[in-house]
Each structure stands twice: as structure tokens, then as C-alpha cells.
Design a protein around this motif. Sequence first.
Motif, PDB file in Angstrom:
ATOM      1  N   VAL A   1     -12.484  14.941  -3.054  1.00 33.30           N
ATOM      2  CA  VAL A   1     -11.500  15.388  -4.047  1.00 33.30           C
ATOM      3  C   VAL A   1     -10.125  15.110  -3.466  1.00 33.30           C
ATOM      4  O   VAL A   1      -9.859  15.393  -2.300  1.00 33.30           O
ATOM      5  N   LEU A   2      -9.290  14.532  -4.291  1.00 29.71           N
ATOM      6  CA  LEU A   2      -7.981  14.108  -3.798  1.00 29.71           C
ATOM      7  C   LEU A   2      -6.936  14.558  -4.811  1.00 29.71           C
ATOM      8  O   LEU A   2      -7.157  14.475  -6.013  1.00 29.71           O
ATOM      9  N   GLU A   3      -5.812  15.035  -4.312  1.00 29.23           N
ATOM     10  CA  GLU A   3      -4.731  15.388  -5.229  1.00 29.23           C
ATOM     11  C   GLU A   3      -3.457  14.664  -4.813  1.00 29.23           C
ATOM     12  O   GLU A   3      -3.128  14.597  -3.633  1.00 29.23           O
TER      13      GLU A   3
ATOM     14  N   ARG B   1      -5.494  14.819  -9.981  1.00 33.68           N
ATOM     15  CA  ARG B   1      -6.630  15.156  -9.105  1.00 33.68           C
ATOM     16  C   ARG B   1      -7.797  14.272  -9.504  1.00 33.68           C
ATOM     17  O   ARG B   1      -8.055  14.054 -10.687  1.00 33.68           O
ATOM     18  N   VAL B   2      -8.466  13.786  -8.479  1.00 34.69           N
ATOM     19  CA  VAL B   2      -9.601  12.914  -8.773  1.00 34.69           C
ATOM     20  C   VAL B   2     -10.789  13.376  -7.938  1.00 34.69           C
ATOM     21  O   VAL B   2     -10.625  13.819  -6.794  1.00 34.69           O
ATOM     22  N   ALA B   3     -11.967  13.338  -8.530  1.00 32.89           N
ATOM     23  CA  ALA B   3     -13.199  13.687  -7.819  1.00 32.89           C
ATOM     24  C   ALA B   3     -14.099  12.460  -7.807  1.00 32.89           C
ATOM     25  O   ALA B   3     -14.250  11.787  -8.829  1.00 32.89           O
ATOM     26  N   ALA B   4     -14.663  12.158  -6.642  1.00 36.47           N
ATOM     27  CA  ALA B   4     -15.496  10.955  -6.526  1.00 36.47           C
ATOM     28  C   ALA B   4     -16.677  11.199  -5.605  1.00 36.47           C
ATOM     29  O   ALA B   4     -16.675  12.130  -4.802  1.00 36.47           O
TER      30      ALA B   4
ATOM     31  N   ASP C   1      -5.655   3.551  -5.197  1.00 33.62           N
ATOM     32  CA  ASP C   1      -5.373   3.072  -3.849  1.00 33.62           C
ATOM     33  C   ASP C   1      -5.504   4.195  -2.819  1.00 33.62           C
ATOM     34  O   ASP C   1      -6.021   4.000  -1.720  1.00 33.62           O
ATOM     35  N   GLU C   2      -5.031   5.374  -3.190  1.00 35.34           N
ATOM     36  CA  GLU C   2      -5.123   6.511  -2.271  1.00 35.34           C
ATOM     37  C   GLU C   2      -6.591   6.869  -2.028  1.00 35.34           C
ATOM     38  O   GLU C   2      -6.991   7.162  -0.902  1.00 35.34           O
ATOM     39  N   LEU C   3      -7.360   6.819  -3.096  1.00 33.98           N
ATOM     40  CA  LEU C   3      -8.778   7.150  -2.976  1.00 33.98           C
ATOM     41  C   LEU C   3      -9.493   6.118  -2.104  1.00 33.98           C
ATOM     42  O   LEU C   3     -10.315   6.470  -1.247  1.00 33.98           O
TER      43      LEU C   3
END
Lengths: 156, 788
Positions: B183-185, B298-301, B380-382
Motif C-alpha cells: 500500500v502506497l500513499e 493511495r494505491v494497493a497492489a 512510477d512510485e509503485l
Amino acid sequence: MARITVTVDGVTYSDDVEPRLLLVHYLRERLGKTGTPIGCDTSNCGACTVQMDGASVKSCSVLAVQADGADITTIQGLAQDGEWHPLQRAFHEQHALQCGYCTPGMIMAAVDLLRTNPHPTEQEIREGLEGNLCRCTGYENIVRAVKSAAETGVTS
Amino acid sequence: MTAETAAPAAEFGRSRLRKEDARLITGQTNWTDNITLPGLVHMAFVRSPFAHARITSVDVSAARAMPGVIAAFSGVDFPEQGSLPCAWPVTPDIVMPPHPPMATEEVRYVGEAVAVVVARDRYAAADAVEAVQVEYEPLPPVLDMRTALDESSPKVHPQGNKCFEWVFGNGDIDAAFRDAPVVLERNYRQQRLIPSAMEPRAVVAAWVADEVTLWSATQIPHVLRFALAAFFAIPEQNIRVIAPDVGGGFGSKLQVTAEEVLAVLVAKRVGRPVKWTESRSEGNLTVHHGRDQWQRIRVAADHDGRLRGLSVDLLANMGAYLMLVTPGVPLLGAFMFNSIYKMDAYSFRCTGIFTTEVPTDAYRGAGRPEATFGIERTMDELASELGMDPMELRRRNWIKHEEFPFTTIAGLTYDSGNYEAATARAVELFGYHDLRAEQERRRASGDPVQLGIGISTFTEMCGLAPSRVLGSLSYGAGGWESASVRMLPTGKVEVVTGSSAHGQGHETAWSQIVAEKLGVPFEDIRVLHGDTQVSPKGMDTYGSRSLTVGGVALNGACDKVIAKAKVIASGMLEAPPEEIEFAHGVFSARGGSGKTSTIQEIALATFAAHNLPDGVEPSLDSEATYDPDNFSFPHGTHLCATEVDTETGEVSIRSYVAVDDVGRAVNPLIVEGQVHGGLAQGIAQALFEEAVYDDDGNLLTTTLADYLIPSAADLPSYITDRTETPATTNPLGVKGVGEAGTIASTPAVVNAILDAVRHLGVRDIPMPCTPERVWRAVQAARESGGAR
Ligand code: FES
Ligand code: FES
């Protein structure tokens, strides 16, 4: 009021002008030379560029009284005997304009650029036109146009 | 498609030089500021020097007494001035404060008009402005969206600073984030931009009895006419709006402005035609601005990079008032944050906030650049978080070409696309793998100038728009377009379009459509637009809609001409209509007599009307209106290589490759030009431009010396190419192109900069990425321990 005598696109005019009148307003509003537009009030955009005694100037940063005795060419006087100037042709052929608002100034600046440097590199073209802003084309085709006019040889 | 549309594409796909150019390169243009009329007088405005203040008095008497001054008015002199319209009330409980063209009680941004003077020439008008006495009682400004909703914040309007909250989502977002391995914010700032069309706004208004003509440097003559009628009580039939040559718009002239309305009212009051042309600095203070958002993403992967969910929370700066589509702009992004990627769940929230700044509204891309930036930066951040090549991450998530049509998590159905093909071409042109290898070497050697590679695999929704969808989003108008074709007796053609060009090249492209369809020579066609008396019906030009809506309407009008001509040809060729064939401008009877008739001959025969079949009207003219079923979804892959000097912060773009897929190209030359211009504006957002307010709410970037729109020397040369995946939702197979370059390029550039310095520990650099900001970010990373 001051009396000035100016030749514009081959016609000589004598007029009384207010000392504060800008050359560009004199051209546009007194002579009806509306081919030269205005894009800013800080001499940054170059839309108003004309040739004065053979060199390009931003006509918004010249007072009409300073043009007394001068020979001025605007975009409307660039074509000769109905024949477009090579830079006008090149701008058309390379699709170097979209809205066309910057175009008169851009062409007049490019005329001067090729006069002083008939075979500029791409970088020299970009730097030579630095005082002329275009919001539509991203400059790519303007650079191409100037390059192609230089290659075919600009005489005037 | 009918038989006639299947004719070989002689004109389609041909890089015709533009018809428009002849007048533009010789100075025979008709800009609004060129217009002179007998008795014309000039308006100039007195504008607020305060971001927020109560007006305690306005005294125009001294101005009125000056030589050459015809009149001077303050807001209270115009009880009929009403309120400028906002056509997009995005929620039922949206706060829509009144917006008088001239403030009467309170001013809410620096530059808001409080009085107007009318004089014989522009110099006298400027002098008179100085003589108007206005007294203000300053009030505290509201300048930061992030604190504007605090209880303690001063209020822009009595109703408070919250304009609306709009939420949207699909799928189980909690489930997507619950137990997600990654999870990234990220929080991004979309800075405020000034559209900066090179032609400043200009208006001329003239009344003759009860009829008014308004010339305006506008993108929207038709919408403007409707607005004057609907909101300012001028009978619609008495209004003519003309957009003469218009020097660029980019959304800034998609507006119903205070100055247009006041020109109409003042001209009536003084009984003379009036003109107003803004200076650049006046324009920067008053033309609506663009962008201005805070984005929390926010992204969840999964570990392998598969996207599970995306959650977007925006603060969108409305500025002081709602203008024509102000609140709708960020919502156009709502459907685009998911972009070309598949995911299980999506949620979006946008809070619109009032501040004491110039209102925001559409600027090239309107909502979609913000969204594309948010998602492409985050991808890109992910990728970095996962230790994966950012291209590979995208590949794993994007919609495959065989999956089209594809309904996205945001509910749009993308009709066609081929992300693999565009990417493959871009990777090849760019030399992606070689550049990656070079980057590796330079990192290893600690080169002070680092190489970065930025990717933007974008799509966008344009071609605004299906009227029904606009309606469901509470927009106040439809999204159709109108066109008509007039066959002149000599076989020449007049085309009338409701699409209002301001640099796009409609006269050329529309001629190509007609030449292709009717088989008449390109040179024989004239395209008329931009005058409501000539072109009475239209929805105008914005949102990359001209070709995909207006061009398709024209295609339909041509079909109707052919259908009418067939009936007349059947009489002339003595064959039943169903046996008449048409190709390349010639009608012939199938298998029959061998007799043929050109469309020009039929035009003349129709004009003469001597021998028309019974019951056939003597006209080939036709009109068609087209309302698309869907948006248009151009896409592409943009790759940018930057050199970043870690010691000076200087960024230079070493190469930029744009491969765009805009479906079929009517005129590839014009398409390429649109891409170039779009790239320049997107790159400018990444590197140069920002509208800056000081702590008192004064705009510091009022001139082109402070607001840095790039020159030729600031920009690179671009490598552009196209893949062609025709749209399946319109008979021409075309997609929009006007905004694509702007939408795609900003994240490509910023990703490239970050890619150059991320290994030094830099996580983000706010736009514009000036040398100072880049240098500071590198310094800060170094001081806090550098590389992770
Ligand atoms: S109008 Fe002269 S430089 Fe801008
Ligand atoms: S062509 Fe529009 S500003 Fe240059």
C-alpha cells in the motif's frame, strides 16, 4: 503633440502624435496596419515585431516619435509583388502556425535572424527567436520553417 | 457504413497545407482588437487591489469629468448586471454564490472589476481609471485550500469556503486495501497555471435599435449567445455573437466573462459601440486560471504489481467564484485516474474549495492532466517500491488490445486502443533499453549529471460529449454538434460548422472531409464558422471535440447531400434511385446506360430546377446534428529522457518521444502540430510555469516576465509518431487530439526527473521543477542520509 514622418510598407505618412503613443498603436490605430498584433505589455512576447531601418524591433517598446524618419516594414509589407517572402512560404509549408497570433512577429524576427546569420544551427534558431513566444506550436515547426527557408536561401 | 463512405481515402490521411494560413501569414487577420466602428469608444476597468475587501465607496465623478471621457460607472449603476453563469452545478447542495460582473459590496480577488470608464481612446480610458476613487475595508484573504475548511478560517462567502463534495467509486475499496501486500500513499500538488493564449481577450459590442452584435475573442460564440439570452434577459433572436480570428484559447476563452457582459450593457447605456482589449497583465489577473489541486492518492497492489485498488482524494481550488464549468473540471478527472489500468476497486472524492484567488476553470486537458499526472507518478512510485521496471508494471496492469471494448472500473467503455503497439513503437524510437543501460553506468560511476527516464502511458476521455452523459453529470447543456453543407449552383461548396476554430485548422480539415465525401476539389470548398448569424447552431470548440463531434456531423450532412442528389441524378440518368451509385463526385446508373453525372452538374440542375423529378425540392443543402454515443479515448506512450545536474539542479530534456494513437488522422500534419503544441504546454507545467500569490493574495506572476511560458530556446525538439487504432464509435474512426500532448507530457517529464535522482533518496519534487527546487530536493535527500 509631435510631428513625425514615417515610411511604413513603402508609403510615407506625416502625422501629429502624442509623445507617449507607442509605435504599435500608431501602426494599428492610426495607419490601420492591424497585421501587427499586441500580445503583452512588458516587451516579452514579440508579437509586435516589425523591421525598422532593416532590423527587427518590438514595436510596443518603441514610441511613435522615436520612429520619426524611419523606414518600417510590417508583415503586411513583406510580400513583394504578390509573392510571399520565403519565410512566409516556409511557415505555410512547414505548418509553423496554428492560431497565427505570434506569426507576424515570429516571421519578422526570423527575417532578421537570417539576415544576421543566413545558416543558423537549430540551437541558433531557437536562441535567435527567444524573444518571440508562441503558445500553439511548441516551436518544432517554427524551427523547421526557419531552417528550410535558410536552406532555400532567403534573399531579402 | 454506406457504400459512399467506403470510397478510397484520397483526402483522408493527406497532409494538406492549411487554408487558414494565407491570411495569417500576411497580416490580413481579423482579430477582435482590429475592429473599428463609427463612434467606437473604449472601456477600461478599475480593479480591486485587494484579495478580499468590503467596498465602502466608489466615486467615479472625477473620472467622468476628464476630457475625452464619455461615461464612468460602478457596479451599483447596473442593477441589471445579474450574475455570471455557472453551467455545472455538480451536486444538489453545491454552494453557488452570486457573481456580479462588477462587484458592488465585496471584492474577492485581486483584479475583480469594481468600476468601468468609457473614453474616446484607450489612452484616455487608462487615464480615467486612475481618477476613480474607491475605498475599501480590507478583509482577511483565504489562500490555502488545506486550511480553508478550518473553523478558524476567514470566509470567502457567507456560506463558507466549501463549495461541494463529490464522491464516486466502484468495487469494494476496503477489501482491495485490506491485507494488500503493498500500500502506497502519495501527495501531489497540481500548481495553478495561467492559460496564456497569445491573443489577449478583446470584446466589441454594438447595438442597433434592439439588436446587439458582440464580437469576442471567444471559443464559444454559440454558448455565449445562449448565456446572454438565458442569464441576462436579452431576447435570443436579437443577439449576434461573432468570434472573428481568435488567437488561441486552450480553455481560457471557454467562458462567459464579466467584460463581455459589461460591454453589452455599457454599449447600450452609452448608445455607442464599445471596445475593450485587455493588457497581458490585466489578463493574468482576470482570465480564469487552470489546475490548482492537492491530490492524495493511495494505491494497493499485490507483490507482482497487480493493482488491487486506487483511492483518490482531491482538494480543488475554485477560486473566488464559480465560472462557466469551474466545479466540473476536477470531475472530468474522476473517470481518468484509473487510466489504462485494470483494478478491483476505485474510489474518488473531490472537495471544491473557495479561496480569494482568480476563479479556476478549463485549461487544456481540464481534469485529465491532473488525473494522468496522479496515476502516472504513482505508477512510477509503485514500481520503485516493488523494485520493478516501471514499464513492466504498466504492462502487467494495462488493458490488453484484445480486451477492447473494455469497461473500466470508473464505468467508461473504452472502444478501442492498442497500448502494446504504441508502447512498442515508442520504446523503439526512444532506445529505451540502451538508455536504461547508460543510466545504470552513470549511476554506478556517480556521474554528477544523472540520466532519468520518464514514462507516461496515458489515455484520456475527450470529444465532449454524449449529451446524456453530460446530463447525468448535472452539466447544463448538451454535447452535440451541427454542420451544414450548401451546394452552390456552380458546384462549389459552402460548409457551415458549429465548431468554432481558434487555431486548430478546421477550414482545412473540414474541407478534406467534404472533398473526400462529395468528391469535389479541396479548393472548391469554403468553411464558415464563428458567427451565430452564419452558423446559427453549435456547441463550439473545447475538450478535443471538434473533429470527433463536429467532423462527424459534417460527415452526416454530406451523406444527406448525396442522398438528395441521388434522387435528382436518377431523373437525369433515367434509372431508379436505388440503382444510382456515387463515387468520387460522379453519379452513375448501375449496369445501365453508362450515363454519368457529376455532383457539380447536379448542383446546377438543382439550381435551374427545370427538370427535377416530381415532388423533389430544388435544394441539395443539408444539415446534420451529431450527438456521440461515447467519449473519444485517444491514448499513447510518451517517453522522456532528462539529464539532471545534481550539483546545480538544472534539468535538460535530452529526448522526448511521443507516440500517439488518435485513431484515423484526417490531416497528419495538423495532428502532429496539435501534439507539438500540447507537449510544450505539458512540459511547461512540469518545468516552468506557476501562478504565484503572495501572503496577502497579490498575484506575483502578472507578466510574461514572471509567468514563464517557454520560448523556443527552453524546449527540446520532439520525436513524434502515431499508431492508428480507429475509433469504433464514429463513422470516421477519429479520436480527439487537441489535449493529448498536454495530458501525457507533464508526468513523463517529472517521472524522468525523479528517475534521475530517486536513487539519491529523492521522493518528490513539486512542479514546476525549477533548478532551485531540484537542487533543494537533492540536498535534502543527501542531508537525511541519501539513498535508501
Ligand atoms: S506586444 Fe510587443 S513584445 Fe509583446
Ligand atoms: S500560432 Fe498561436 S501563438 Fe503561435
